[in-house]
Design an enzyme around this catalytic site. Structure first.
Site, PDB file in Angstrom:
ATOM      1  N   GLU A   1      39.758  35.652  44.463  1.00  0.00           N
ATOM      2  CA  GLU A   1      38.513  35.591  45.247  1.00  0.00           C
ATOM      3  C   GLU A   1      38.555  34.494  46.304  1.00  0.00           C
ATOM      4  O   GLU A   1      37.642  34.366  47.105  1.00  0.00           O
ATOM      5  CB  GLU A   1      37.318  35.334  44.319  1.00  0.00           C
ATOM      6  CG  GLU A   1      36.928  36.522  43.449  1.00  0.00           C
ATOM      7  CD  GLU A   1      37.591  36.518  42.089  1.00  0.00           C
ATOM      8  OE1 GLU A   1      38.692  35.941  41.982  1.00  0.00           O
ATOM      9  OE2 GLU A   1      37.030  37.108  41.145  1.00  0.00           O
TER      10      GLU A   1
ATOM     11  N   TRP B   1      46.682  38.841  33.990  1.00  0.00           N
ATOM     12  CA  TRP B   1      45.519  38.801  33.120  1.00  0.00           C
ATOM     13  C   TRP B   1      45.605  39.787  31.964  1.00  0.00           C
ATOM     14  O   TRP B   1      46.059  40.909  32.133  1.00  0.00           O
ATOM     15  CB  TRP B   1      44.246  39.126  33.911  1.00  0.00           C
ATOM     16  CG  TRP B   1      43.834  38.046  34.837  1.00  0.00           C
ATOM     17  CD1 TRP B   1      43.826  38.114  36.204  1.00  0.00           C
ATOM     18  CD2 TRP B   1      43.364  36.744  34.506  1.00  0.00           C
ATOM     19  NE1 TRP B   1      43.388  36.925  36.722  1.00  0.00           N
ATOM     20  CE2 TRP B   1      43.098  36.067  35.710  1.00  0.00           C
ATOM     21  CE3 TRP B   1      43.149  36.066  33.296  1.00  0.00           C
ATOM     22  CZ2 TRP B   1      42.626  34.756  35.750  1.00  0.00           C
ATOM     23  CZ3 TRP B   1      42.680  34.765  33.341  1.00  0.00           C
ATOM     24  CH2 TRP B   1      42.426  34.122  34.548  1.00  0.00           C
TER      25      TRP B   1
ATOM     26  N   THR C   1      41.080  42.130  41.368  1.00  0.00           N
ATOM     27  CA  THR C   1      41.354  41.155  40.318  1.00  0.00           C
ATOM     28  C   THR C   1      40.925  41.717  38.980  1.00  0.00           C
ATOM     29  O   THR C   1      39.845  42.303  38.866  1.00  0.00           O
ATOM     30  CB  THR C   1      40.643  39.809  40.580  1.00  0.00           C
ATOM     31  OG1 THR C   1      40.833  38.982  39.431  1.00  0.00           O
ATOM     32  CG2 THR C   1      39.156  39.946  40.865  1.00  0.00           C
TER      33      THR C   1
ATOM     34  N   LYS D   1      45.522  34.487  30.424  1.00  0.00           N
ATOM     35  CA  LYS D   1      46.513  34.654  31.492  1.00  0.00           C
ATOM     36  C   LYS D   1      47.913  34.433  30.935  1.00  0.00           C
ATOM     37  O   LYS D   1      48.242  33.347  30.494  1.00  0.00           O
ATOM     38  CB  LYS D   1      46.230  33.688  32.639  1.00  0.00           C
ATOM     39  CG  LYS D   1      46.719  34.245  33.947  1.00  0.00           C
ATOM     40  CD  LYS D   1      46.202  33.480  35.118  1.00  0.00           C
ATOM     41  CE  LYS D   1      46.365  34.306  36.386  1.00  0.00           C
ATOM     42  NZ  LYS D   1      46.123  33.512  37.581  1.00  0.00           N
TER      43      LYS D   1
HETATM   44  P1  AMP Z   1      43.764  35.034  39.805  1.00  0.00           P
HETATM   45  O1  AMP Z   1      42.534  35.520  40.423  1.00  0.00           O
HETATM   46  O2  AMP Z   1      44.518  36.088  39.067  1.00  0.00           O
HETATM   47  O3  AMP Z   1      44.623  34.314  40.786  1.00  0.00           O
HETATM   48  O4  AMP Z   1      43.362  33.981  38.689  1.00  0.00           O
HETATM   49  C1  AMP Z   1      42.608  32.840  38.975  1.00  0.00           C
HETATM   50  C2  AMP Z   1      42.440  32.036  37.733  1.00  0.00           C
HETATM   51  O5  AMP Z   1      43.739  31.639  37.233  1.00  0.00           O
HETATM   52  C3  AMP Z   1      41.703  30.751  37.903  1.00  0.00           C
HETATM   53  O6  AMP Z   1      40.299  30.939  37.893  1.00  0.00           O
HETATM   54  C4  AMP Z   1      42.181  29.948  36.708  1.00  0.00           C
HETATM   55  O7  AMP Z   1      41.524  30.339  35.519  1.00  0.00           O
HETATM   56  C5  AMP Z   1      43.639  30.374  36.612  1.00  0.00           C
HETATM   57  N1  AMP Z   1      44.481  29.432  37.369  1.00  0.00           N
HETATM   58  C6  AMP Z   1      44.987  29.579  38.597  1.00  0.00           C
HETATM   59  N2  AMP Z   1      45.729  28.505  38.933  1.00  0.00           N
HETATM   60  C7  AMP Z   1      45.667  27.652  37.893  1.00  0.00           C
HETATM   61  C8  AMP Z   1      46.199  26.358  37.634  1.00  0.00           C
HETATM   62  N3  AMP Z   1      46.974  25.725  38.497  1.00  0.00           N
HETATM   63  N4  AMP Z   1      45.888  25.777  36.452  1.00  0.00           N
HETATM   64  C9  AMP Z   1      45.110  26.400  35.539  1.00  0.00           C
HETATM   65  N5  AMP Z   1      44.588  27.620  35.729  1.00  0.00           N
HETATM   66  C10 AMP Z   1      44.856  28.247  36.890  1.00  0.00           C
END
Ligand code: AMP
Length: 542
Positions: A331, A438, A185, A433
């Site tokens: 995670e 990211w 990540t 994001k």
């Molecule tokens: P990742 O590890 O790349 O999947 O990113 C996870 C992060 O994406 C989370 O901690 C949030 O900050 C953001 N995220 C994922 N899903 C959502 C959602 N439905 N609404 C808002 N933020 C989200």
């Protein structure tokens, strides 16, 4: 303790494969590849998985060896998922959209020994080859006989290897705690961090996402996996759809191609589709422009970033497609919560990120670590725990993923209502994001500071209709110098991926700081919002 007397059959990806092979042998997998639409059934898929397992065995790897993929969503990537994990190796999916230096870091950190690469990414791997310390075998995923440019590396051809390998293979008996997959990540400060999934965590998570209030999978569904297979195992859909016998539709590299998605939804009878908001907003625009119907599409899972009201209303009101908003993290395998409110439910409720699925516990705490009530108003740092939540990062024992009491700190700030419905209200991690990927504010700030006239830089994420969020760069120059935005942009483009480049570069005399001297991003975001609203808005470099 009186011990239960039930069997301890291990929960493994191999068991998923065996079940699907016996119960759903004729279920289809349809993929978009460079050579067109490919179609076969699970029986044929697993015969090829065995051939690939034989090929990998010939490499003489140790159990737990990492095998990386740089590939889109298609049948070959699906085969790699199962052949690698069921052979006792670790399927390490790498995001090809990352900046090459990050890919190099990730492959070296994971010590990948074999690379399986879509033909489109061969030039990328060639450009990194001299820096890759552990890779011994390079395999190109392409049609037999497909031409690709002359290369320096001794590429092996996937289809040639499979054609020469037997279709029978005895998979090893694996421990359910054995590692099966790895994803890095970049949604974190510092270097990307590896999350090492076990067979057990993967199977439990896959079970959980099949539940009616989660994705609601069964053999009656046709699933379009519009989330990349290099993003947290495509949210586990390749395992979950396989274990429930769903027909799977894999759009290859075409996840951003709304016309292709609409065509697949129609022609393959897709009932359920999963992806990030950016994918769904382009599809919505396409459906409106072409006045196409949505065929049998019943619901879409919107996750990875917040679902907007425009998206929820558009799909539900205009197309009668239920929107299920989901939240999770790399995670967390990734699923944490799903909003299963029915179609046309109150929009305010619908846009919340949802209730935890069984297996995931949530809590919100204040800055002193005190737990806050689930009243839908108090907002705090969101923490989680459960059997598919990361305990520590791969080969970075010092950067523990959880706090001292065993809860994982998500970096999100949330409220939870009395019904357990969670809503993200902010983010404490300093990261942006965009389109589901990211962008590190810190890396972008460091890149800006490499420009000689920049004294200080701060990057904030601002809302964007298509990409959810985009970076805006604020800079302070050395005494009185006027920075030419195009020249700073040119400098940045040497250091970061093109999609990281800020949408606006704004020069200011000073930036806000906290009492401890840190950049005060909250104040900067407020300043940015106010300056956009005021008539004397700061001119932006577009
Ligand atoms: P990742 O590890 O790349 O999947 O990113 C996870 C992060 O994406 C989370 O901690 C949030 O900050 C953001 N995220 C994922 N899903 C959502 C959602 N439905 N609404 C808002 N933020 C989200």
């Amino acid at each position: 303790m009186l011990t239960g007397q039930m069997m301890t059959t291990p929960l493994t990806v191999t068991a998923v494969m065996r079940h699907a092979e016996r119960v759903f042998p004729t279920t289809e997998i349809v993929s978009i590849t460079a050579a067109g639409r490919h179609r076969y059934c699970l029986r044929e898929a697993f015969a090829r998985v065995r051939r690939l397992a034989n090929v990998l065995q010939e490499f003489g790897l140790q159990p737990g060896a990492r095998i990386a993929t740089l590939a889109w969503n298609d049948h070959r990537h699906f085969e790699a998922y199962f052949a690698i994990s069921c052979s006792g190796y670790v399927c390490h999916t790498v995001n090809p959209r990352l900046f090459p230096a990050q890919i190099e870091y990730i492959l070296n950190h994971a010590e990948d020994e074999v690379l399986l690469v879509d033909a489109a990414f061969v030039p990328l791997v060639e450009s990194l080859a001299a820096q890759l310390k552990s890779v011994r075998h390079f395999i190109v995923l392409a049609e037999e006989g497909a031409a690709f440019p002359p290369t320096r590396l001794p590429w092996l051809r996937y289809e040639t290897l499979l054609a020469g390998a037997p279709s029978s293979f005895t998979f090893p008996q694996l421990h359910e705690e054995a590692a099966c997959a790895l994803a890095y990540t970049s949604g974190t400060t510092g270097d990307p961090k590896g999350v090492l999934y076990s067979h057990r965590s993967t199977v439990l998570h896959s079970f959980a996402i099949c539940m009616p209030a989660a994705f609601g999978l069964s053999s009656h569904e046709v699933v379009l996996t519009a989330v990349p297979m290099f993003h947290v195992n495509a949210w586990s859909l390749p395992y979950a759809a396989t274990l429930t016998g769903c027909k799977q539709v894999l759009p290859g590299s075409k996840m951003g191609d709304a016309a292709m998605l609409a065509d697949l939804i129609h022609s393959e009878g897709v009932t359920l589709a999963a992806g990030v908001p950016t994918v769904w907003s382009s599809l919505l625009t396409h459906l409106r422009n072409t006045k196409m119907s949505v065929g049998r599409l019943d619901r879409i899972i919107v996750g990875g970033a917040a679902c907007s009201s425009a998206l929820a209303e558009g799909f539900e009101r205009e197309f009668n497609v239920t929107v299920r908003h989901a939240w999770g993290m790399t995670e967390m395998s990734p699923l944490g919560t799903v909003n299963s409110a029915p179609r046309h439910a109150d929009l305010k409720q619908k846009l919340k990120q949802g209730q935890p699925i069984f297996g995931v516990e949530l809590k919100i705490v204040d800055s002193a670590g005190r737990e806050l009530p689930w009243n839908g108003v108090s907002s705090g740092f969101l923490k989680v725990r459960g059997p598919w939540v990361c305990r520590e990062y791969f080969r970075q024992p010092k950067s523990l993923a959880h706090d001292t009491s065993g809860w994982f700190e998500t970096g999100d700030i949330a409220t939870i209502d009395p019904q357990g419905c969670m809503q993200i209200v902010d983010r404490s991690k300093d990261i942006i994001k965009s389109g589901g990927e990211w962008i590190s504010s810190i890396d972008l700030e460091n890149a800006a500071c490499a420009y000689p006239d920049v004294r200080e830089a701060a990057v904030i994420g601002v809302p964007h209709a298509k990409w959810d969020e985009r970076p805006v760069l604020y800079v302070v120059a050395h005494h009185g110098v006027m920075i030419a935005p195009h020249s700073l942009r040119e400098c940045l483009s040497q250091r970061v991926a093109s999609w990281w480049l800020p949408d606006a570069i704004i020069q200011v005399d000073s930036l806000p700081h906290t009492a401890t001297g840190k950049l005060d991003k909250k104040a900067l975001r407020a300043f940015h919002r106010a300056s956009l609203q005021s008539e004397t808005a700061v001119p932006q470099d577009k």
